[in-house]
Write a protein that holds these residues in place. Structure first.
Motif, PDB file in Angstrom:
ATOM      1  N   VAL A  11       0.628  -1.295   0.035  1.00 42.30           N
ATOM      2  CA  VAL A  11      -0.116  -0.400   0.048  1.00 42.30           C
ATOM      3  C   VAL A  11       0.786   1.133   0.113  1.00 42.30           C
ATOM      4  CG1 VAL A  11      -1.811  -1.070   1.144  1.00 42.30           C
ATOM      5  CG2 VAL A  11       0.042  -0.399   2.186  1.00 42.30           C
ATOM      6  N   HIS A  14      -1.375   7.006   1.988  1.00 44.84           N
ATOM      7  CA  HIS A  14      -2.409   6.342   1.912  1.00 44.84           C
ATOM      8  C   HIS A  14      -3.594   5.265   2.121  1.00 44.84           C
ATOM      9  CE1 HIS A  14      -2.122  10.915   0.481  1.00 44.84           C
ATOM     10  NE2 HIS A  14      -1.334  10.352  -0.126  1.00 44.84           N
ATOM     11  N   GLN A  16      -3.793   2.530   0.567  1.00 42.37           N
ATOM     12  CA  GLN A  16      -4.151   2.677  -0.856  1.00 42.37           C
ATOM     13  C   GLN A  16      -3.160   1.213  -1.412  1.00 42.37           C
ATOM     14  OE1 GLN A  16      -7.552   3.563  -1.606  1.00 42.37           O
ATOM     15  NE2 GLN A  16      -6.980   4.267  -0.109  1.00 42.37           N
TER      16      GLN A  16
END
Length: 178
Positions: A11, A14, A16
């Motif tokens: 990730v 953030h 993500q």
């Protein structure tokens, strides 16, 4: 399949997902990933505390007040929290752990992971996973805090630094709620 071959989500800053990699590659290259930390309390409100085995890849032979681990590829934090808690405590049928907060843990030497902290009540008799846990006990909050204070000096028990960071944040969140 060894744990280093397990595929996990990588990730960004953030949280993500940007790609997937093996756990071994993630640790070797310092790739940011996701972890769950579950504070397990028994029916008497004591905290499950344990010592990790010497064979653990990260923080071997250290003490911890959380069970948990790495979130698998495509797995949600919530799914990982229940799976990890049941695996490490050696139980099945736990209630779903309750999420408390998420934070980015950084080691200072290039490693980091997004960390979601949970709490769960375990009224079942535990049978900890011997590959993960070499010693365990249920301690009151006061007993745990006393051990942490005693161990802050030289020669104390070595605690997992990410567990300490999560526990300090949890105590601060409880204090602000009071």
């Amino acid at each position: 399949m060894s744990s280093s071959d397990e595929i996990i989500d990588i990730v960004d800053e953030h949280d993500q997902v940007v790609r997937q990699a093996s756990r071994g590659e993630a640790y070797a290259k310092g790739l940011r990933h996701r972890c769950v930390f579950i504070l397990a309390r028994d029916a008497d409100d004591r905290i499950f505390v344990h010592r990790r085995t010497a064979t653990k890849t990260v923080f071997p032979s250290r003490y911890d007040m959380f069970v948990g681990g790495v979130v698998g590829a495509g797995e949600s934090y919530d799914e990982a929290a229940l799976r990890e808690a049941e695996e490490e405590l050696g139980v099945s049928g736990l209630p779903r752990p309750v999420p408390v907060f998420t934070f980015l843990y950084e080691t200072g030497d290039g490693l980091s992971w997004w960390s979601r902290v949970y709490e769960v009540r375990c009224v079942l008799p535990v049978s900890p996973q011997v590959e993960e846990i070499e010693w365990h006990a249920f301690l009151t909050d006061a007993e745990l805090d006393r051990r942490l204070a005693e161990d802050a000096g030289d020669g104390g028990r070595p605690w997992t630094p990410d567990g300490l960071a999560a526990y300090e944040r949890l105590r601060a969140a409880r204090a602000s709620d009071a």
